[in-house]
Design an enzyme around this catalytic site. Structure first.
Site, PDB file in Angstrom:
ATOM      1  CG  HIS A  97       8.399   4.915 -11.358  1.00 38.57           C
ATOM      2  ND1 HIS A  97       7.411   5.865 -11.204  1.00 38.57           N
ATOM      3  CD2 HIS A  97       7.911   3.777 -10.806  1.00 38.57           C
ATOM      4  CE1 HIS A  97       6.382   5.314 -10.579  1.00 38.57           C
ATOM      5  NE2 HIS A  97       6.657   4.037 -10.335  1.00 38.57           N
ATOM      6  CD  GLU A  99       5.407   7.779  -8.766  1.00 40.07           C
ATOM      7  OE1 GLU A  99       6.381   7.563  -8.035  1.00 40.07           O
ATOM      8  OE2 GLU A  99       4.312   7.196  -8.635  1.00 40.07           O
TER       9      GLU A  99
HETATM   10  C1  PEP Z   1       4.656   1.913  -8.911  1.00 40.34           C
HETATM   11  O1  PEP Z   1       5.087   2.734  -8.127  1.00 40.34           O
HETATM   12  O2  PEP Z   1       5.388   1.503  -9.795  1.00 40.34           O
HETATM   13  C2  PEP Z   1       3.268   1.443  -8.763  1.00 40.34           C
HETATM   14  C3  PEP Z   1       2.829   0.559  -9.608  1.00 40.34           C
HETATM   15  O3  PEP Z   1       2.539   1.973  -7.734  1.00 40.34           O
HETATM   16  P1  PEP Z   1       1.085   1.440  -7.231  1.00 40.34           P
HETATM   17  O4  PEP Z   1       1.206  -0.038  -7.044  1.00 40.34           O
HETATM   18  O5  PEP Z   1       0.864   2.173  -5.947  1.00 40.34           O
HETATM   19  O6  PEP Z   1       0.100   1.789  -8.291  1.00 40.34           O
END
Ligand code: PEP
Length: 249
Positions: A97, A99
């Site tokens: 991910h 993040e």
């Molecule tokens: C995610 O966390 O992978 C994501 C796409 O978050 P959001 O839908 O909040 O943009």
């Protein structure tokens, strides 16, 4: 694409949710309304996995984790291994991910070793890939995605895998990629996956919500969504599921 033809709507709760919120969510969500068309999965924080597992299974919802460590057991304080996730009832694990790539500094090599550990214990990774805004503006999106997908070289053929294309600039920002960008990029991702011998389901992620889900889920090459913010509330997550059923049936 793989044998799995149903769209997957996966909710990534990130670092949100305590026991009461989980119970409220499950009470309000109910059953998967159309299991023939859509698979649903939830990735709550580690602390909720065991307590949600049986109830989600009875609702027809798969369980996943948001991360895993790349060793089987031992002196790795604070880490969770694949067997622990299996023990909690997980089928999926999110890896790579953005993040974790940007905040924790996870490298492509580390992500591959987590994939290997996951496969060894029967977990299906949801491998997240995506470019930053700067990379898109500099016209290097496909180069970045190819680099991120290159970790699949030498991976066991037929290993369970889902890929999520998530433009970093669309995650949690309320901005979504246009349907042209999504269609074009998914075509590239499928082409790369085919070249690597791992063509599999490819999800879109980045501010998917009840208002844009039907259009995004109708784009060619899109086989589901990874949903962050809008998966925290049962009604918006269900609306996304229903919009997907509409898009695919
Ligand atoms: C995610 O966390 O992978 C994501 C796409 O978050 P959001 O839908 O909040 O943009």
């Amino acid at each position: 694409m793989s044998n799995e033809t149903r769209h997957l709507i996966a909710g990534n709760w990130k670092m949100n949710g305590a026991l009461q919120e989980a119970k409220d969510f499950m009470d309000a969500f109910g059953q998967n309304p159309s299991p023939d068309h859509v698979e649903i999965a939830l990735m709550p924080p580690f602390t909720l996995l065991h307590s949600m597992s049986d109830r989600l299974a009875s609702m027809g919802i798969m369980l996943g984790a948001q991360n895993v460590y790349n060793e089987d057991k031992g002196a790795f304080t604070g880490s969770i291994c694949p067997l622990m996730l299996r023990d909690a009832g997980c089928h999926y694990v999110i890896l790579g991910h953005s993040e974790r790539r940007s905040i924790i500094g996870e490298s492509n090599a580390k992500i591959r070793s987590k994939m290997n550990a996951s496969w060894l214990h029967g977990l299906e990774p949801i491998l997240c890939i995506g470019e930053t805004l700067e990379q898109r503006e500099n016209g290097v999106t496909n180069i970045i995605l190819a680099e991120q997908l290159a970790i699949l070289k030498g991976a066991p053929k037929g290993a369970p895998l889902t890929v999520a294309y998530e433009p970093v600039w669309a995650i949690g920002t309320g901005k979504t990629a246009s349907t042209e960008q999504v269609t074009e990029t998914h075509a590239f991702v499928h082409q790369e996956l085919q070249r690597l011998g791992h063509d599999c389901r490819v999800l879109y992620g980045g501010s998917v919500n009840p208002g844009n889900a039907e259009e995004l889920m109708s784009c060619p090459g899109v086989e589901g969504a990874l949903v962050g913010g809008a998966s925290l509330k049962a009604d918006s997550f269900m609306d996304i599921v229903n919009a997907t059923v509409k898009a695919v049936s």
